[in-house]
Design a protein around this motif. Structure first.
Motif, PDB file in Angstrom:
ATOM      1  N   MET A  32      16.370  25.317  13.244  1.00  0.00           N
ATOM      2  CA  MET A  32      15.817  25.177  11.906  1.00  0.00           C
ATOM      3  C   MET A  32      16.553  24.022  11.218  1.00  0.00           C
ATOM      4  N   GLU A  33      15.765  23.112  10.720  1.00  0.00           N
ATOM      5  CA  GLU A  33      16.297  21.885  10.132  1.00  0.00           C
ATOM      6  C   GLU A  33      17.147  22.161   8.885  1.00  0.00           C
ATOM      7  N   LEU A  34      16.689  23.057   8.023  1.00  0.00           N
ATOM      8  CA  LEU A  34      17.439  23.343   6.789  1.00  0.00           C
ATOM      9  C   LEU A  34      18.801  23.953   7.103  1.00  0.00           C
ATOM     10  N   TRP A  35      18.861  24.798   8.134  1.00  0.00           N
ATOM     11  CA  TRP A  35      20.138  25.406   8.513  1.00  0.00           C
ATOM     12  C   TRP A  35      21.110  24.317   8.969  1.00  0.00           C
ATOM     13  N   ARG A  36      20.609  23.372   9.745  1.00  0.00           N
ATOM     14  CA  ARG A  36      21.443  22.283  10.237  1.00  0.00           C
ATOM     15  C   ARG A  36      21.954  21.435   9.063  1.00  0.00           C
ATOM     16  N   GLN A  37      21.078  21.159   8.099  1.00  0.00           N
ATOM     17  CA  GLN A  37      21.490  20.387   6.912  1.00  0.00           C
ATOM     18  C   GLN A  37      22.548  21.138   6.120  1.00  0.00           C
ATOM     19  N   LEU A  38      22.366  22.435   5.985  1.00  0.00           N
ATOM     20  CA  LEU A  38      23.330  23.261   5.259  1.00  0.00           C
ATOM     21  C   LEU A  38      24.684  23.222   5.954  1.00  0.00           C
ATOM     22  N   LYS A  39      24.671  23.285   7.267  1.00  0.00           N
ATOM     23  CA  LYS A  39      25.905  23.249   8.042  1.00  0.00           C
ATOM     24  C   LYS A  39      26.567  21.885   7.923  1.00  0.00           C
ATOM     25  N   GLN A  40      25.795  20.802   8.002  1.00  0.00           N
ATOM     26  CA  GLN A  40      26.345  19.456   7.898  1.00  0.00           C
ATOM     27  C   GLN A  40      26.935  19.197   6.518  1.00  0.00           C
ATOM     28  N   ALA A  41      26.346  19.811   5.498  1.00  0.00           N
ATOM     29  CA  ALA A  41      26.855  19.635   4.136  1.00  0.00           C
ATOM     30  C   ALA A  41      28.106  20.462   3.893  1.00  0.00           C
ATOM     31  N   GLY A  42      28.477  21.325   4.839  1.00  0.00           N
ATOM     32  CA  GLY A  42      29.664  22.157   4.678  1.00  0.00           C
ATOM     33  C   GLY A  42      29.471  23.293   3.703  1.00  0.00           C
ATOM     34  N   LEU A  43      28.237  23.748   3.550  1.00  0.00           N
ATOM     35  CA  LEU A  43      27.934  24.785   2.570  1.00  0.00           C
ATOM     36  C   LEU A  43      27.804  26.183   3.184  1.00  0.00           C
ATOM     37  N   LEU A  44      28.015  26.297   4.491  1.00  0.00           N
ATOM     38  CA  LEU A  44      27.979  27.621   5.122  1.00  0.00           C
ATOM     39  C   LEU A  44      29.323  28.302   4.933  1.00  0.00           C
ATOM     40  N   PRO A  45      29.333  29.581   4.578  1.00  0.00           N
ATOM     41  CA  PRO A  45      30.604  30.298   4.455  1.00  0.00           C
ATOM     42  C   PRO A  45      31.315  30.354   5.804  1.00  0.00           C
ATOM     43  N   GLN A  46      32.630  30.341   5.762  1.00  0.00           N
ATOM     44  CA  GLN A  46      33.400  30.422   7.000  1.00  0.00           C
ATOM     45  C   GLN A  46      33.134  31.757   7.675  1.00  0.00           C
ATOM     46  N   GLY A  47      33.073  31.718   8.987  1.00  0.00           N
ATOM     47  CA  GLY A  47      32.862  32.937   9.746  1.00  0.00           C
ATOM     48  C   GLY A  47      31.400  33.320   9.903  1.00  0.00           C
ATOM     49  N   LEU A  48      30.500  32.600   9.250  1.00  0.00           N
ATOM     50  CA  LEU A  48      29.079  32.908   9.368  1.00  0.00           C
ATOM     51  C   LEU A  48      28.523  32.144  10.557  1.00  0.00           C
ATOM     52  N   GLY A  49      28.072  32.850  11.534  1.00  0.00           N
ATOM     53  CA  GLY A  49      27.522  32.227  12.728  1.00  0.00           C
ATOM     54  C   GLY A  49      26.088  31.784  12.502  1.00  0.00           C
ATOM     55  N   PRO A  50      25.477  31.272  13.547  1.00  0.00           N
ATOM     56  CA  PRO A  50      24.093  30.824  13.419  1.00  0.00           C
ATOM     57  C   PRO A  50      23.158  32.014  13.245  1.00  0.00           C
ATOM     58  N   PRO A  51      21.981  31.773  12.686  1.00  0.00           N
ATOM     59  CA  PRO A  51      21.016  32.872  12.563  1.00  0.00           C
ATOM     60  C   PRO A  51      20.535  33.296  13.951  1.00  0.00           C
TER      61      PRO A  51
END
Length: 133
Positions: free
Chosen positions: A1-20
């Motif tokens: 999913m493109e939005l998930w990848r963008q969120l990850k690249q922006a560093g906005l995913l909480p630590q410890g949260l794995g991929p969907p």
């Protein structure tokens, strides 16, 4: 999913949260769902229809989950942009306040003059005042 990848690249995913889950990341299977689940055979008292209905509902839930994940990712990206804008605004405000304080200090120096002019040398006493009524 493109939005998930963008969120990850922006560093906005909480630590410890794995991929969907992979079910939400992949493309849904093509074709009719009932062909994948059921092979032709005898009907066991409506079991086939029940199973088809369950399979259809699971497909609907999957689509809703994918939509929700997309919306959450979009919201996370928007919040990241808003956070950056807020930080920029706060920095500008701090710079403005600092410049106002400096201007105020300069204005006070101009009004009062140098420090030595307002306070005469040692041994100087303020005059005594008497009031007569």
């Amino acid at each position: 999913m493109e939005l998930w990848r963008q969120l990850k690249q922006a560093g906005l995913l909480p630590q410890g949260l794995g991929p969907p889950p992979t079910a939400l990341m992949g493309v849904p299977p093509a074709g009719r769902d009932d062909q994948t689940v059921m092979s032709p055979g005898p009907d066991n008292g409506g079991a086939r229809e029940s199973l088809l209905w369950i399979w259809e509902e699971l497909g609907n839930l999957r689509r809703v989950d994918v939509q929700l994940l997309g919306q959450l990712c979009s919201l996370g990206l928007e919040m990241g942009v808003l956070r950056d804008e807020l930080l920029d605004f706060l920095e500008e405000e701090d710079e403005y306040e600092e410049s106002m304080v400096e201007e105020k200090d300069e204005d006070l120096e101009e009004e009062e003059g140098p420090l030595g002019a307002c306070c005469p040398g040692p041994g100087y006493r303020l005059p005594d005042f008497e009031m007569t009524i």
